[in-house]
Design a protein around this motif. Structure first.
Motif, short mmCIF file in Angstrom:
data_model
loop_
_atom_site.label_atom_id
_atom_site.label_comp_id
_atom_site.label_asym_id
_atom_site.label_seq_id
_atom_site.Cartn_x
_atom_site.Cartn_y
_atom_site.Cartn_z
N THR A 161 0.84 -1.21 0.00
CA THR A 161 0.00 0.00 0.00
C THR A 161 0.87 1.26 0.00
N GLY A 162 1.99 1.15 -0.70
CA GLY A 162 2.88 2.31 -0.86
C GLY A 162 3.69 2.64 0.39
N GLN A 163 3.51 1.87 1.45
CA GLN A 163 4.21 2.17 2.71
C GLN A 163 5.56 1.48 2.72
N SER A 164 6.37 1.87 1.79
CA SER A 164 7.67 1.25 1.63
C SER A 164 8.66 2.35 1.35
N CYS A 165 9.81 2.29 2.05
CA CYS A 165 10.79 3.37 1.88
C CYS A 165 11.27 3.43 0.43
N VAL A 166 11.27 2.29 -0.26
CA VAL A 166 11.79 2.26 -1.64
C VAL A 166 10.68 2.40 -2.69
N ALA A 167 9.45 2.67 -2.27
CA ALA A 167 8.33 2.75 -3.23
C ALA A 167 8.73 3.65 -4.42
N GLY A 168 8.48 3.16 -5.62
CA GLY A 168 8.81 3.95 -6.82
C GLY A 168 7.72 4.98 -7.02
N SER A 169 7.79 6.08 -6.29
CA SER A 169 6.65 7.00 -6.19
C SER A 169 6.69 8.15 -7.20
N ARG A 170 7.82 8.28 -7.95
CA ARG A 170 7.85 9.26 -9.07
C ARG A 170 8.12 8.46 -10.33
N LEU A 171 7.22 8.54 -11.31
CA LEU A 171 7.39 7.79 -12.54
C LEU A 171 7.74 8.73 -13.68
N PHE A 172 8.87 8.46 -14.36
CA PHE A 172 9.27 9.24 -15.53
C PHE A 172 9.13 8.35 -16.76
N VAL A 173 8.31 8.81 -17.72
CA VAL A 173 8.06 8.01 -18.93
C VAL A 173 8.51 8.84 -20.14
N ASP A 174 9.21 8.18 -21.08
CA ASP A 174 9.63 8.87 -22.31
C ASP A 174 8.39 9.49 -22.97
N ALA A 175 8.51 10.77 -23.35
CA ALA A 175 7.35 11.51 -23.85
C ALA A 175 6.70 10.81 -25.05
N SER A 176 7.51 10.05 -25.85
CA SER A 176 6.96 9.43 -27.06
C SER A 176 5.99 8.28 -26.74
N ILE A 177 6.06 7.70 -25.55
CA ILE A 177 5.14 6.60 -25.20
C ILE A 177 4.29 6.96 -23.98
N TYR A 178 4.38 8.21 -23.55
CA TYR A 178 3.76 8.63 -22.28
C TYR A 178 2.26 8.31 -22.24
N ASP A 179 1.51 8.77 -23.28
CA ASP A 179 0.05 8.63 -23.22
C ASP A 179 -0.37 7.17 -23.18
N VAL A 180 0.25 6.37 -24.06
CA VAL A 180 -0.11 4.94 -24.13
C VAL A 180 0.23 4.26 -22.79
N PHE A 181 1.41 4.57 -22.29
CA PHE A 181 1.85 3.90 -21.06
C PHE A 181 0.95 4.28 -19.88
N VAL A 182 0.68 5.56 -19.74
CA VAL A 182 -0.10 6.01 -18.58
C VAL A 182 -1.51 5.42 -18.65
N GLU A 183 -2.08 5.34 -19.86
CA GLU A 183 -3.42 4.76 -20.00
C GLU A 183 -3.44 3.30 -19.50
N LYS A 184 -2.42 2.55 -19.92
CA LYS A 184 -2.35 1.13 -19.49
C LYS A 184 -2.12 1.03 -17.97
N LEU A 185 -1.30 1.93 -17.45
CA LEU A 185 -1.00 1.89 -16.02
C LEU A 185 -2.25 2.23 -15.19
N VAL A 186 -3.02 3.19 -15.67
CA VAL A 186 -4.26 3.55 -14.96
C VAL A 186 -5.22 2.36 -14.98
#
Ligand code: NAD
Length: 483
Positions: free
Chosen positions: A273-298
């Motif tokens: 539930t995100g309660q982890s010191c190493v949680a990957g809490s900032r996601l950087f996605v290459d702008a060329s695949i950003y929309d497709v990736f974020v849609e799938k992640l959501v």
């Protein structure tokens, strides 16, 4: 409390320990007071300097660690259940933490069997060697997010190095540490070598750090607390290891295996539930695949099963406490005020069956820049901010623009780009095409404001030892002033 071999009721404040999945009070814990710290240190000092323990050969000390590991393994189901009750975590996760604790005791037992002193290169007609000696009494201050596993990461190497240990668990989660104390007591470890003192951080934790006979402190927790403890340690000139917070970047390059990366990113931030010191809490996605990736992640995030940790199939369990859940909710409100768009989650679940628990839906926020508060501050909950990047220089500048430097992740099929990026990221750990996999033999620690020193691995035991150099003169007349 377990005070150096004696079970005693605390005379300090009382903490109501809850099951955060439904808010029920599990147990009232009577906390320790400063006098208990004094007594635990006294008993610890006596036990650590007893020749029976001090001079025990390493392979014999290893037997005690193996016995503790045996005992954890034979009580694994009970410990995992208790841990799930006290932290809300899923049983699958707590079973993993218990197995990791047993593995940690076994690993440091094995290190004892194989540890060597160093014979260093001579620079004259003498032999030089370097030996490792115990410090004496070690104070271990633990957070609430992964008790038993984080306890073991401190207790096992500190005992292995020949010290006594006083553990202060977090106020919300003392139960599994007390259960571990019962097992360690029954394992036959000489009395005095181990204590568990539940209590307030500022009272019991502070007294441990300040005590003149405590020779080393190992702390895992928030950066603000860690910095305050480092000041106290400086007053005594005492070594202190700090495992602190993080705001770890996960990076998806344009050639990544998208399906693997979607699952890995979701697991990397929303497991525990995100309660982890190493949680990957900032996601950087290459702008060329950003929309497709974020849609799938959501879509993936919306499909995660939110529910009680003891219901099979739960992926996102309750948080550790309602107060912590409320602080996470405030960060999401802040993100909205800063102009962020909440793509999914952003509130508590509507299911009436979950109404009394400390639940929060896994949340993804876009539309902010890396200098927004929610991109810079550790939220320690199921909240991910997504940001596009354009080219490696932009990526490295954004990823490293953080006071923290605990962990990071890279998803790519190109091993050369992965290598080059891994070397440029300011982080103690980099995962490539995986996330949140841990090995007890691999050192773990943070850079910048994520910590000082490392735990785990062979370096983990050195952190609880003092190095002593010994010279053996071989000359008939070793020094120049002979008559
Ligand atoms: P916290 O700093 O509030 O408390 C950690 C421990 O310190 C608790 O036992 C607490 O009682 C004690 N404490 C608090 N104030 C103290 C004081 N003045 N003197 C002495 N002891 C004191 O942290 P938390 O909320 O329990 O844990 C969450 C934090 O831990 C997060 O920031 C997280 O990133 C961090 N964490 C880091 C790691 C790592 O390995 N880097 C692992 C897990 C958690």
């Amino acid at each position: 409390m377990f005070l150096g071999g004696i079970w005693k009721r605390g005379s300090g404040t009382t903490t109501s320990v809850i099951d955060p999945s439904d808010g029920r009070v599990l147990q009232e814990i009577d906390n320790a007071v400063v006098a208990d710290v004094d007594e635990a240190v006294l008993r610890g000092s006596a036990a650590a300097s007893d020749p029976q323990w001090r001079d025990m050969l390493p392979h014999n000390r290893a037997r005690y660690l193996h016995r503790i590991a045996d005992s954890i393994e034979s009580n694994a189901a009970r410990l995992a259940l208790l841990q799930s009750f006290n932290t809300g975590k899923s049983l699958a996760e707590t079973a993993g933490l218990v197995a990791s604790a047993a593995g940690t005791f076994r690993y440091f037992a094995a290190v004892l069997e194989t540890a060597d002193a160093d014979l260093t290169t001579p620079r004259g007609n003498y032999l030089t060697m370097s030996v490792y000696e115990p410090i004496g009494v070690v104070g271990a201050i633990a957070p609430w997010n992964s008790p038993i596993a984080s306890d073991a990461q401190k207790i096992a190497p500190a005992l292995a190095a020949g010290n006594a240990v006083i553990l202060k668990p977090a106020e919300w989660t003392p139960l599994v540490s007390l259960a571990l104390a019962r097992l360690i007591d029954e394992s036959g470890l000489p009395a005095g070598l181990f204590s568990v003192l539940p209590g307030r951080g500022s009272v019991v934790g502070g007294a441990i750090v300040r005590h003149p006979a405590v020779g080393k402190v190992t702390f895992t927790g928030g950066t603000t607390t860690g910095r305050a403890l480092a000041h106290l340690a400086a007053e005594k000139l005492m070594p202190i290891s700090l495992e602190l917070g993080g705001k770890s970047p996960t990076i998806v390059l344009d050639d990544a295996d998208i399906e693997l990366a979607v699952n890995g990113v979701a697991y990397g931030v929303f497991s525990s539930t995100g309660q982890s010191c190493v949680a990957g809490s900032r996601l950087f996605v290459d702008a060329s695949i950003y929309d497709v990736f974020v849609e799938k992640l959501v879509a993936k995030t919306r499909s995660l099963t939110v529910g009680p940790g003891r219901t099979p199939g739960t992926q996102v369990a309750s948080m550790v406490h309602h107060r912590h859940r409320d602080s996470v909710a405030q960060f999401v409100d802040l993100a909205r005020e800063e102009g962020g768009q909440v793509l999914c989650g952003g509130g508590i679940p509507q299911d009436p069956a979950l109404a009394d628990g400390a639940y929060y839906l896994p949340t993804i926020i876009s539309g902010l820049s890396n200098d927004a508060k929610v991109c810079q501050e550790e939220i320690f909950g199921p909240v991910l901010v997504v940001l596009p990047f354009r080219g490696e220089e932009d990526l490295v500048a954004q990823a490293n623009d953080s006071v923290y430097g605990l962990a990071s992740g890279i998803w790519t099929r190109d091993y050369k780009r992965a290598w080059s990026l891994a070397r440029r990221l300011q982080a103690g750990t980099v995962w490539i095409n995986t996330y949140k996999q841990f090995s007890i033999s691999t050192p773990f620690g943070g850079v910048k404001q994520s910590g000082l020193g490392v735990e785990k691995g062979r370096a983990g035991i050195a952190a609880y030892s003092r190095q002593k150099s010994i010279y053996w003169g071989l000359d008939e007349q070793p020094n120049p002033w002979a008559d």
